[in-house]
Motif scaffolding. Structure first.
Motif, mmCIF file in Angstrom:
data_model
loop_
_atom_site.group_PDB
_atom_site.id
_atom_site.type_symbol
_atom_site.label_atom_id
_atom_site.label_comp_id
_atom_site.label_asym_id
_atom_site.label_seq_id
_atom_site.Cartn_x
_atom_site.Cartn_y
_atom_site.Cartn_z
ATOM 1 N N GLU A 16 4.320 6.133 -5.049
ATOM 2 C CA GLU A 16 4.305 6.380 -6.500
ATOM 3 C C GLU A 16 3.440 7.582 -6.836
ATOM 4 O O GLU A 16 3.820 8.443 -7.637
ATOM 5 N N ASN B 286 2.359 2.145 -3.422
ATOM 6 C CA ASN B 286 1.421 2.816 -4.320
ATOM 7 C C ASN B 286 1.294 4.293 -3.957
ATOM 8 O O ASN B 286 1.327 5.150 -4.827
ATOM 9 N N CYS C 235 0.830 -1.205 0.000
ATOM 10 C CA CYS C 235 0.000 0.000 0.000
ATOM 11 C C CYS C 235 0.867 1.260 0.000
ATOM 12 O O CYS C 235 0.605 2.204 -0.732
#
Length: 164
Positions: free
Chosen positions: A133, A130, A127
């Motif tokens: 990112e 992400n 998690c």
């Protein structure tokens, strides 16, 4: 005298607090500001008669975003959108835009560092990766708006090598 001025500013603050408490919900206002900015950008390619409408959209967005910032100054998106709103004005206001974008960049960088620290603690949570990112993409976006984005960031590559 001085007391009157203080009293006046206190009563103005109170009125502003009361006005703020009667405002629509936070997310609703944030979405409204986005729609206003969208309207301003859609009108950009029109003729000179749309300049006033563009300004009304941008200035309304600035007012709404200002109310959000006054309520909570830790929402990165609001800082970012304020920068966009100042650039949407005719003529654009790059000084103000850069002020808000630089603040959002500082906050994004801090959020990225916090996530990386958390990531170092437990590495089985995809998690965070992400989120990281997403934040990195947002940082690049703001850097591009500020004109400070550099395509090949060699520092980032070196740090990754040391960790493994």
């Amino acid at each position: 005298g001085k007391g009157d001025v203080e009293l006046e500013s206190k009563s103005r603050e109170l009125t502003e607090v009361e006005a703020a408490s009667s405002l629509p919900e936070y997310n609703f206002r944030c979405q409204t500001a986005k729609i206003m900015l969208e309207c301003a950008s859609l009108l950009e390619n029109g003729d000179s008669s749309t300049k006033d409408t563009i300004n009304q959209c941008a200035e309304s967005a600035i007012q709404v975003l200002g109310s959000l910032l006054a309520e909570n100054d830790e929402v990165i998106e609001v800082w970012y959108l304020l920068g966009c709103a100042f650039m949407a004005c005719t003529p654009p206001n790059p000084e103000s835009a850069h002020y808000y974008w630089e603040n959002s960049l500082t906050m994004l960088t801090k959020a990225k560092e916090n996530l990386e620290e958390i990531g170092d603690d437990d590495d089985d949570d995809g998690c965070n990766e992400n989120e990281l990112e997403v934040i990195e993409c947002q940082i690049i976006d703001v850097q591009k708006k500020l004109g400070i984005y550099e395509e090949d960031d060699e520092d980032g590559e070196d740090e990754d090598m040391e960790d493994s």
